[in-house]
Structure formats: structure tokens, C-alpha cells
Design a protein around this motif. Structure first.
Motif, mmCIF file in Angstrom:
data_model
loop_
_atom_site.group_PDB
_atom_site.id
_atom_site.type_symbol
_atom_site.label_atom_id
_atom_site.label_comp_id
_atom_site.label_asym_id
_atom_site.label_seq_id
_atom_site.Cartn_x
_atom_site.Cartn_y
_atom_site.Cartn_z
ATOM 1 N N LEU A 76 46.007 -2.851 -26.289
ATOM 2 C CA LEU A 76 45.304 -3.577 -25.237
ATOM 3 C C LEU A 76 45.678 -5.057 -25.194
ATOM 4 O O LEU A 76 46.028 -5.591 -24.134
ATOM 5 N N ALA A 77 45.603 -5.740 -26.323
ATOM 6 C CA ALA A 77 45.909 -7.173 -26.336
ATOM 7 C C ALA A 77 47.368 -7.448 -25.960
ATOM 8 O O ALA A 77 47.626 -8.312 -25.117
ATOM 9 N N PRO A 78 48.354 -6.746 -26.554
ATOM 10 C CA PRO A 78 49.743 -6.995 -26.128
ATOM 11 C C PRO A 78 49.969 -6.738 -24.647
ATOM 12 O O PRO A 78 50.707 -7.474 -23.984
ATOM 13 N N LEU A 79 49.354 -5.667 -24.117
ATOM 14 C CA LEU A 79 49.501 -5.373 -22.696
ATOM 15 C C LEU A 79 48.933 -6.506 -21.849
ATOM 16 O O LEU A 79 49.570 -6.977 -20.897
ATOM 17 N N ALA A 80 47.735 -6.974 -22.221
ATOM 18 C CA ALA A 80 47.095 -8.051 -21.466
ATOM 19 C C ALA A 80 47.868 -9.359 -21.596
ATOM 20 O O ALA A 80 48.021 -10.107 -20.621
ATOM 21 N N ILE A 81 48.389 -9.647 -22.797
ATOM 22 C CA ILE A 81 49.181 -10.861 -22.997
ATOM 23 C C ILE A 81 50.457 -10.798 -22.166
ATOM 24 O O ILE A 81 50.865 -11.784 -21.548
ATOM 25 N N GLY A 82 51.098 -9.635 -22.159
ATOM 26 C CA GLY A 82 52.309 -9.486 -21.355
ATOM 27 C C GLY A 82 52.048 -9.703 -19.877
ATOM 28 O O GLY A 82 52.803 -10.404 -19.195
ATOM 29 N N TRP A 83 50.964 -9.113 -19.353
ATOM 30 C CA TRP A 83 50.604 -9.299 -17.952
ATOM 31 C C TRP A 83 50.296 -10.759 -17.645
ATOM 32 O O TRP A 83 50.789 -11.319 -16.666
ATOM 33 N N ALA A 84 49.477 -11.381 -18.491
ATOM 34 C CA ALA A 84 49.070 -12.762 -18.241
ATOM 35 C C ALA A 84 50.258 -13.715 -18.331
ATOM 36 O O ALA A 84 50.380 -14.658 -17.534
ATOM 37 N N THR A 85 51.148 -13.479 -19.305
ATOM 38 C CA THR A 85 52.320 -14.337 -19.451
ATOM 39 C C THR A 85 53.246 -14.212 -18.248
ATOM 40 O O THR A 85 53.732 -15.211 -17.695
ATOM 41 N N ALA A 86 53.484 -12.959 -17.812
ATOM 42 C CA ALA A 86 54.374 -12.742 -16.662
ATOM 43 C C ALA A 86 53.762 -13.289 -15.370
ATOM 44 O O ALA A 86 54.463 -13.857 -14.532
ATOM 45 N N ALA A 87 52.446 -13.142 -15.214
ATOM 46 C CA ALA A 87 51.794 -13.564 -13.974
ATOM 47 C C ALA A 87 51.727 -15.078 -13.848
ATOM 48 O O ALA A 87 51.854 -15.635 -12.747
ATOM 49 N N THR A 88 51.537 -15.772 -14.969
ATOM 50 C CA THR A 88 51.359 -17.233 -14.930
ATOM 51 C C THR A 88 52.609 -17.991 -15.337
ATOM 52 O O THR A 88 52.675 -19.206 -15.143
ATOM 53 N N GLN A 89 53.582 -17.282 -15.939
ATOM 54 C CA GLN A 89 54.772 -17.936 -16.497
ATOM 55 C C GLN A 89 54.367 -19.029 -17.479
ATOM 56 O O GLN A 89 54.995 -20.086 -17.560
#
Length: 464
Positions: free
Chosen positions: A417-430
Motif C-alpha cells: 500500500l505505501a509503495p503504491l501510494a508513494i509511487g502515485w504521489a511522486t508521479a502525480a506531483t513530480q
């Protein structure tokens, strides 16, 4: 619950006995495991993100991918594996098998060369996935042996000792890497710095430590006796146990609520250990020397934090100690998200003032960022010992082995869950910092769920 042969185990509240050789052998296993985790966090992952991938933000996304895939794999396999091995009894032969795979995978990271000269990024990520998966398996089996390792003594005491041993081993390991491989112009063994051999050899050294730490466990630690069940009966019992898990936990509501809370906050804490070095290297631009110093400082902070937090636990109880640690981590992360080379908690500093005229951590913001990371590490250091102690007080002593196996399995169910959310947040916000916001959310949810748990001074009585 499925029938499992469990040795007679003294209650956790029993008077502590003198540490014996089997207990010490169990604790020494952490002497190889914690250096491996620290090596990934402050040496290999920053090198992989910044040098192999070549871009800090894209590198953090790749690290998130590895942790996400490993979490998915663990969530799908670890619960059944844990239940199956409860049916089989013995754990140590399986630790040998899983450790052999883990050591081979970790050593293969030597071929993670920059610029595509070595293994492709997809292959490196696959190796990291297998490494994390088999590390999780060995962690689950090691934790499930705590009940027999501390037979006649205190599980909380032995659990804390293992963390102290692991932190001390990791501290010495990073000191060696700094002095022998990173700081000298000519690293030990004549390793070539141009092709980053001085960093790529660190996983091989970590693999050797894993082997060394396994030997005492396999030779001297206590194990559960074999049940002598057939494989078909073992699988049947495992599926029956998992099928009745909800009903069984319903009879232990506080243990169930704690396991749910721990499942959430442990996911956030694991993400912190994986991504801290990548965040510090990418956001603050810290060098390999500074990242190693960070790792050394974190291990010192972990040892110090574990020492004082264990005493706080004995004074105010495991639940309240966990609440203090989680609250402190949330505050520290909020400030970290708002800190960069020229900003402290979203307040911009004109001119990027220097703290001192030195070779490392020269800026004021470097010092603040370092202090925040060390504070957070000191707080996280006690979560394992206090979590184990709290579960020991919530579960019946006669089922301690099964509950600690369930405790280990609970840490894998949402590991993605955390890696998935971190990946999404990092990609979305750069933004690497914005990518850490989901970790704060997970810690907050875990803290809220923990508040619903009613601890007891003694293990819960079994329902008649």
C-alpha cells in the motif's frame, strides 16, 4: 483455529530468566538482518535511484515499484506460508532455504552497474522484489520463533535485545564501509570508483553478514517440534485456519484491533526505512559520504531510542509508548515534507545560509533535515519491541507461537500500500517530498486504530 503443536510457553509476564544460549542465538540473527536493511536504505537505493536510473524523481518511482511488487507478492503468499508452517512445526529448515535464496539475490546486485553497462533496470527491480519477498519470509519465521526463544523468560526483553544487537552490528558495518570504501581515494581491495565498485560490493558484504548471523540461529536456537503431519493434512489445516481466522480473532477483539492497527502503521514505517536515503539524496543532494553518515547516525539514534523507549514502555505501558512514537513520527514527517535545501517547514531562507564551513552537512537546512531524520529513527526504533510486547499482553500464552506468526503475517497483507501510494504521489506531483504524504496518512490511521485497543496487564483469558 487449526490444531498446531506448540511447546509449553511461559507467560510473558513471568519473571525474566537469565539469557541462555538458544535465546541469544535467536537475538543474534538480527545482527545480519538490520545491516541488510540499512545497506539498502542508505547505500544501494540512493545509488540505484541517482546513478543507475539517473534521475532522483524517476528513481524514487522505480524504488516504489520494487516495494509495491514485493508487497503484492508477500500479501498473496505469506499468510498461507505462515499457516502452512504452523501445521508443519519446524521453522529452521525453511529459514535455511529462504536465506540461501536471499543471499544469492542480494549478492547479484553487484551487477547493477551505471549507464546500462550491467543488468537492465527491470532485472534489478526483479532482484529487489525477490530480495524483499524472501527477507519477509525469514522475518516472519524468525518472529514466530520468539515465543520458544524466550521460553521461561521475557519476550519483550529478548525482542529489545535483538534490536540492540542489530543496530550495533549495522553501526559497525556502516563505519567500515565509510572508512574502507567511501572516504579513501583508493578503496579497499583496489575497487574502481569510476564504475562504482566500492558501492556495488556493499550488497555482497551484507549477504555475507546474513550468512554469519544465520549460523548461531540454525545451530543453537530452539525450534518448534515437527508435527509429523502429511503435506495434504498440513495444507488442509492451513486452509482451515485461514478460513476460520475472522471467527478466531473475533474472540480476541483487542488482539484483532491491534493487529489491524499494526498492519497499517508498520506499512508506513517500512516505507520510511526504504525511502529515507532516496529522499535525502534526491531532495538535499547529499553525497555517498553524507548518506553513510546519515545511516551511522540513524543506527546510533536507534540504539539510544530503543534504550530509553524500552524504559518508557515499562513505566507507562506499550500502547501509550506506541502512541507517543507514532505521534512524534507524524510531526517529524510533516516538517520533513516542507524542508529542502533553501526551505524549512515551507519557510524559504534567503541565500541558503551555511551552518559551518565543513565538508558535510554544511547548510543550516542540512542540519535541520538530519536532525529530523535522526529524531524519526529514534522514535521508530522502539516500535518493534513495544508492538511485540503489546501483542504478548493481548494474546493467550498457550497460543503465543500462533499469534506471533499472525503478527508477522499481518505485516505483509498491506505491504504494497505505501509503495503504491508513494509511487502515485511522486508521479502525480513530480515531487519526492509530496510523495511522502501518504506515509503520514498511514501513520495517522494506525494511530487512530491503536487508540481503540484496550491493553491488559496480563494475557487475555481464553474463552471457555
Amino acid at each position: 483455529m487449526a490444531s498446531t503443536t506448540v511447546p509449553e510457553i511461559a507467560p510473558a509476564a513471568a519473571a525474566p530468566a537469565r539469557l541462555d544460549r538458544p535465546g541469544l542465538a535467536w537475538a543474534l540473527f538480527e545482527g545480519g538482518r538490520i545491516p541488510y536493511v540499512v545497506m539498502l536504505g542508505v547505500v544501494f537505493m540512493p545509488y540505484f535511484a541517482k546513478t543507475v536510473v539517473g534521475d532522483a524523481v524517476a528513481g524514487q518511482a522505480e524504488v516504489a515499484n520494487f516495494a509495491k511488487y514485493a508487497g503484492f507478492a508477500a500479501a498473496c503468499t505469506a499468510p498461507l506460508l505462515g499457516a502452512l508452517l504452523d501445521q508443519r512445526g519446524r521453522r529452521k529448515p525453511w529459514i535455511v532455504a529462504f536465506m540461501a535464496i536471499l543471499v544469492g539475490v542480494v549478492a547479484a546486485l553487484w551487477f547493477a552497474e551505471p549507464g546500462g553497462a550491467g543488468l537492465p533496470i527491470a532485472v534489478i527491480v526483479t532482484l529487489l522484489v525477490f530480495g524483499k519477498l524472501f527477507y519477509t519470509y525469514t522475518e516472519m519465521l524468525h518472529n514466530s520463533l520468539l515465543a520458544v526463544a524466550a521460553s521461561g523468560g521475557s519476550m519483550a526483553r529478548l525482542s529489545g535485545l535483538s534490536i540492540t544487537i542489530g543496530s550495533s552490528s549495522g553501526f559497525l558495518f556502516l563505519i567500515f564501509i565509510l572508512l574502507a570504501l567511501v572516504r579513501p581515494e583508493a578503496p579497499l581491495f583496489g575497487l574502481d570508483t569510476e564504475s562504482f565498485q566500492h558501492l556495488r560490493i556493499v550488497p555482497i558484504m551484507a549477504a555475507l553478514l546474513l550468512v554469519a548471523a544465520s549460523v548461531p540461529l540454525l545451530l543453537y536456537a530452539r525450534d518448534y517440534p515437527p508435527t509429523n503431519k502429511s503435506w495434504s493434512a498440513s495444507f488442509g489445516g492451513a486452509f482451515a485456519y485461514l478460513g476460520g481466522l475472522a471467527r478466531h480473532l473475533k474472540a480476541r477483539p483487542n488482539a484483532a484491533k491491534f493487529l489491524l492497527a499494526r498492519m497499517i502503521y508498520a506499512d508506513g514505517i517500512t516505507a520510511i526505512s526504504i525511502f529515507t536515503g532516496v529522499l535525502a539524496g534526491g531532495v538535499m543532494g547529499w553525497s555517498a559520504t553524507e548518506l553513510l553518515l546519515l545511516g551511522i547516525g540513524q543506527l546510533a539514534a536507534a540504539a539510544t531510542g530503543a534504550f530509553f523507549l524500552a524504559r518508557l514502555d515499562m513505566r507507562i505501558g506499550s500502547k501509550r509508548t506506541l502512541q507517543i512514537m507514532l505521534s512524534g513520527m507524524i510531526v517529524a514527517l510533516l516538517v520533513i515534507v516542507g524542508t529542502s535545501p533553501d526551505t524549512i517547514f515551507f519557510v524559504r531562507l534567503d541565500g541558503g545560509p551555511l551552518a559551518w564551513d565543513g565538508p558535510v552537512f554544511a547548510r543550516v537546512t542540512d542540519i535541520v533535515f538530519l536532525a529530523l531524520l535522526l529524531t524519526m529513527t529514534g522514535l521508530t526504533s522502539g516500535t518493534t519491541a513495544s508492538s511485540r510486547a503489546l501483542l504478548a499482553s493481548l494474546s493467550p500464552a498457550s497460543e503465543a507461537g500462533a499469534y506471533f506468526g499472525l503478527y508477522a503475517m499481518a505485516g505483509t497483507v498491506t505491504a504494497w500500500l505505501a509503495p503504491l501510494a508513494i509511487g502515485w504521489a511522486t508521479a502525480a506531483t513530480q515531487s519526492q517530498q509530496a510523495g511522502f504524504v501518504p506515509v503520514i496518512v498511514l501513520l495517522a490511521i494506525g494511530l487512530a486504530l491503536l487508540s481503540t485497543v484496550k491493553p491488559s496487564a496480563a494475557p487475555e483469558k481464553e474463552n471457555q
